[in-house]
Scaffold this motif. Structure first.
Motif, PDB file in Angstrom:
ATOM      1  N   GLU A  61      50.555  65.333  51.185  1.00 36.72           N
ATOM      2  CA  GLU A  61      49.845  64.385  50.325  1.00 36.72           C
ATOM      3  C   GLU A  61      50.713  63.893  49.169  1.00 36.72           C
ATOM      4  N   ALA A  62      51.787  64.600  48.865  1.00 34.01           N
ATOM      5  CA  ALA A  62      52.692  64.156  47.800  1.00 34.01           C
ATOM      6  C   ALA A  62      53.320  62.803  48.123  1.00 34.01           C
ATOM      7  N   PHE A  63      53.323  62.439  49.400  1.00 33.34           N
ATOM      8  CA  PHE A  63      53.919  61.168  49.815  1.00 33.34           C
ATOM      9  C   PHE A  63      52.887  60.037  49.865  1.00 33.34           C
ATOM     10  N   ASP A  64      51.611  60.346  49.590  1.00 33.73           N
ATOM     11  CA  ASP A  64      50.585  59.314  49.584  1.00 33.73           C
ATOM     12  C   ASP A  64      50.749  58.392  48.383  1.00 33.73           C
ATOM     13  N   VAL A  65      50.332  57.158  48.528  1.00 34.67           N
ATOM     14  CA  VAL A  65      50.369  56.182  47.432  1.00 34.67           C
ATOM     15  C   VAL A  65      48.949  55.660  47.225  1.00 34.67           C
ATOM     16  N   GLN A  66      48.378  55.965  46.067  1.00 38.29           N
ATOM     17  CA  GLN A  66      47.032  55.507  45.740  1.00 38.29           C
ATOM     18  C   GLN A  66      47.084  54.037  45.299  1.00 38.29           C
ATOM     19  N   VAL A  67      46.178  53.232  45.829  1.00 42.64           N
ATOM     20  CA  VAL A  67      46.156  51.803  45.492  1.00 42.64           C
ATOM     21  C   VAL A  67      44.725  51.366  45.197  1.00 42.64           C
ATOM     22  N   GLU A  68      44.619  50.281  44.469  1.00 41.17           N
ATOM     23  CA  GLU A  68      43.327  49.659  44.198  1.00 41.17           C
ATOM     24  C   GLU A  68      43.102  48.509  45.173  1.00 41.17           C
ATOM     25  N   ILE A  69      41.846  48.168  45.348  1.00 44.55           N
ATOM     26  CA  ILE A  69      41.488  46.919  46.013  1.00 44.55           C
ATOM     27  C   ILE A  69      40.870  46.039  44.940  1.00 44.55           C
ATOM     28  N   ARG A  70      41.485  44.899  44.679  1.00 46.12           N
ATOM     29  CA  ARG A  70      41.065  44.036  43.573  1.00 46.12           C
ATOM     30  C   ARG A  70      40.620  42.670  44.070  1.00 46.12           C
ATOM     31  N   LEU A  71      39.676  42.100  43.324  1.00 39.79           N
ATOM     32  CA  LEU A  71      39.217  40.733  43.541  1.00 39.79           C
ATOM     33  C   LEU A  71      39.725  39.884  42.379  1.00 39.79           C
ATOM     34  N   PHE A  72      40.449  38.820  42.702  1.00 38.94           N
ATOM     35  CA  PHE A  72      40.985  37.900  41.699  1.00 38.94           C
ATOM     36  C   PHE A  72      40.212  36.588  41.739  1.00 38.94           C
ATOM     37  N   ARG A  73      40.094  35.947  40.571  1.00 37.59           N
ATOM     38  CA  ARG A  73      39.555  34.588  40.503  1.00 37.59           C
ATOM     39  C   ARG A  73      40.219  33.867  39.342  1.00 37.59           C
ATOM     40  N   ALA A  74      40.189  32.536  39.410  1.00 34.23           N
ATOM     41  CA  ALA A  74      40.777  31.728  38.341  1.00 34.23           C
ATOM     42  C   ALA A  74      39.852  31.721  37.136  1.00 34.23           C
ATOM     43  N   LEU A  75      40.444  31.734  35.947  1.00 33.45           N
ATOM     44  CA  LEU A  75      39.657  31.629  34.721  1.00 33.45           C
ATOM     45  C   LEU A  75      39.039  30.238  34.622  1.00 33.45           C
ATOM     46  N   GLY A  76      37.809  30.186  34.177  1.00 37.51           N
ATOM     47  CA  GLY A  76      37.157  28.894  33.970  1.00 37.51           C
ATOM     48  C   GLY A  76      36.582  28.271  35.216  1.00 37.51           C
ATOM     49  N   GLY A  77      36.556  29.000  36.318  1.00 38.27           N
ATOM     50  CA  GLY A  77      35.978  28.438  37.529  1.00 38.27           C
ATOM     51  C   GLY A  77      34.470  28.287  37.402  1.00 38.27           C
ATOM     52  N   ASN A  78      33.902  27.262  38.040  1.00 34.82           N
ATOM     53  CA  ASN A  78      32.466  27.005  37.921  1.00 34.82           C
ATOM     54  C   ASN A  78      31.763  26.972  39.271  1.00 34.82           C
ATOM     55  N   ASN A  79      32.372  27.587  40.302  1.00 31.87           N
ATOM     56  CA  ASN A  79      31.732  27.613  41.612  1.00 31.87           C
ATOM     57  C   ASN A  79      30.595  28.634  41.597  1.00 31.87           C
ATOM     58  N   PRO A  80      29.360  28.240  41.940  1.00 31.91           N
ATOM     59  CA  PRO A  80      28.214  29.161  41.873  1.00 31.91           C
ATOM     60  C   PRO A  80      28.382  30.383  42.778  1.00 31.91           C
ATOM     61  N   GLY A  81      28.906  30.175  43.991  1.00 36.62           N
ATOM     62  CA  GLY A  81      29.097  31.305  44.904  1.00 36.62           C
ATOM     63  C   GLY A  81      30.101  32.303  44.365  1.00 36.62           C
ATOM     64  N   ALA A  82      31.192  31.798  43.766  1.00 38.57           N
ATOM     65  CA  ALA A  82      32.202  32.698  43.210  1.00 38.57           C
ATOM     66  C   ALA A  82      31.634  33.468  42.025  1.00 38.57           C
ATOM     67  N   ALA A  83      30.820  32.802  41.195  1.00 33.73           N
ATOM     68  CA  ALA A  83      30.214  33.476  40.059  1.00 33.73           C
ATOM     69  C   ALA A  83      29.260  34.571  40.519  1.00 33.73           C
ATOM     70  N   LEU A  84      28.493  34.284  41.564  1.00 34.75           N
ATOM     71  CA  LEU A  84      27.558  35.276  42.087  1.00 34.75           C
ATOM     72  C   LEU A  84      28.319  36.460  42.690  1.00 34.75           C
ATOM     73  N   LEU A  85      29.392  36.174  43.442  1.00 37.79           N
ATOM     74  CA  LEU A  85      30.195  37.240  44.019  1.00 37.79           C
ATOM     75  C   LEU A  85      30.818  38.096  42.928  1.00 37.79           C
ATOM     76  N   TRP A  86      31.295  37.471  41.869  1.00 36.57           N
ATOM     77  CA  TRP A  86      31.949  38.191  40.783  1.00 36.57           C
ATOM     78  C   TRP A  86      30.985  39.141  40.084  1.00 36.57           C
ATOM     79  N   GLY A  87      29.736  38.766  40.008  1.00 37.31           N
ATOM     80  CA  GLY A  87      28.761  39.586  39.312  1.00 37.31           C
ATOM     81  C   GLY A  87      28.159  40.696  40.134  1.00 37.31           C
ATOM     82  N   MET A  88      28.495  40.762  41.427  1.00 38.67           N
ATOM     83  CA  MET A  88      27.877  41.769  42.275  1.00 38.67           C
ATOM     84  C   MET A  88      28.437  43.147  41.988  1.00 38.67           C
TER      85      MET A  88
END
Length: 285
Positions: free
Chosen positions: A258-285
């Motif tokens: 396990e010393a050779f394992d690499v822990q990673v995150e799974i991240r969601l990125f979005r642009a600042l100031g976006g106004n797409n309703p679906g993206a806003a809803l996804l971001w808030g989930m």
């Protein structure tokens, strides 16, 4: 000339073996050989030298290699961009995701949050991290889902984009059961190409190996490396979200502790100031 000929050429240039390249392209070896010969006939010169050890690029083939990659990339981009123009008006939410997460993490993640009808029409673009970052920077998608490690920052600057952690993963060195290639001694590594986000992470955060190692195969697809590792070609660092079941069933085993394992995150990125309703809803989930 056919588009498949370019794909065949690049597969053979990478594999240097007709049978492995034909398997990768999902065609019989005789059919694959005929298509390579058809491409050489169309160009007017041999691109490979055939030998007992496999196939090596000729000088002409070496010259054609980057040109073929560029042509294929431009054709795929032209198809994607043209399709995006038609889909942009109809799609309420466009998400880019790396290949590894598209096939494994994304379906369960999106289903567990809200019914799809709550988000409207979703357009998922699956590609390498390098390509996903390019289309995110061009504003062609509303969000990007990818693996992330603090030691391997990407191209999405904090001043233009924001991100949040939506899951976790771990990259584990794996090989075939009974394989001679482990991390305990000299080993053969199956690596990620430069376009891969996982390759970027491992280049920055992989632990030092105790013995000598040689990279003998590269691909930006984790699924390809998993198959190569399972067939005994070497050791690959694979995400548990993809290879966990293979490990549980014994088709793959750990190549090191396990010393050779690499822990990673799974991240969601979005642009600042976006106004797409679906993206806003996804971001808030």
């Amino acid at each position: 000339m056919e588009l498949d000929w370019l794909k065949d050429f690049l597969a053979l240039a990478e594999q240097r073996n007709f049978s492995r390249a034909a398997e990768l392209r999902h065609v019989t070896q005789p059919a694959f050989s005929r298509r390579i010969r058809a491409l050489e006939d169309w160009i007017g010169t041999p691109l490979f030298e055939r030998g007992a050890q496999g196939a090596e690029l000729t000088a002409a083939g070496t010259h054609f290699h980057p040109l073929a990659e560029d042509m294929l990339h431009r054709l795929h981009r032209a198809r994607r961009d043209t399709k995006a123009v038609a889909e942009r008006e109809a799609a309420s939410l466009s998400i880019a995701a790396t290949h590894a997460l598209s096939f494994t993490f994304f379906p369960g993640w999106i289903r567990a949050r809200l019914p799809l009808e709550a988000l409207g029409t979703i357009n998922l673009v699956s590609d390498s991290l390098e390509a996903c970052e390019q289309i995110m920077l061009a504003g062609e998608v509303h969000a990007l889902l990818c693996h992330h490690h603090p030691d391997a920052p990407g191209r999405l600057e904090a001043g233009r984009f924001e991100s949040r952690v939506v899951g976790g993963d771990v990259l584990v060195p794996m090989c075939a059961p009974g394989s001679a290639w482990t991390l305990e001694g000299p080993t053969r590594l199956l690596g990620y190409s430069q376009a891969s986000g996982l390759g970027r992470i491992l280049a920055a955060a992989a632990p030092t190996l105790p013995g000598p190692a040689e990279v003998v195969f590269t691909s930006h697809l984790a699924a390809t490396l998993m198959t190569m590792a399972r067939e005994g070609y070497g050791v690959a660092w694979l995400p548990m979200t993809m290879a966990g079941e293979e490990l549980e069933r014994g088709r793959l085993v750990r190549a090191g502790g396990e010393a050779f394992d690499v822990q990673v995150e799974i991240r969601l990125f979005r642009a600042l100031g976006g106004n797409n309703p679906g993206a806003a809803l996804l971001w808030g989930m």
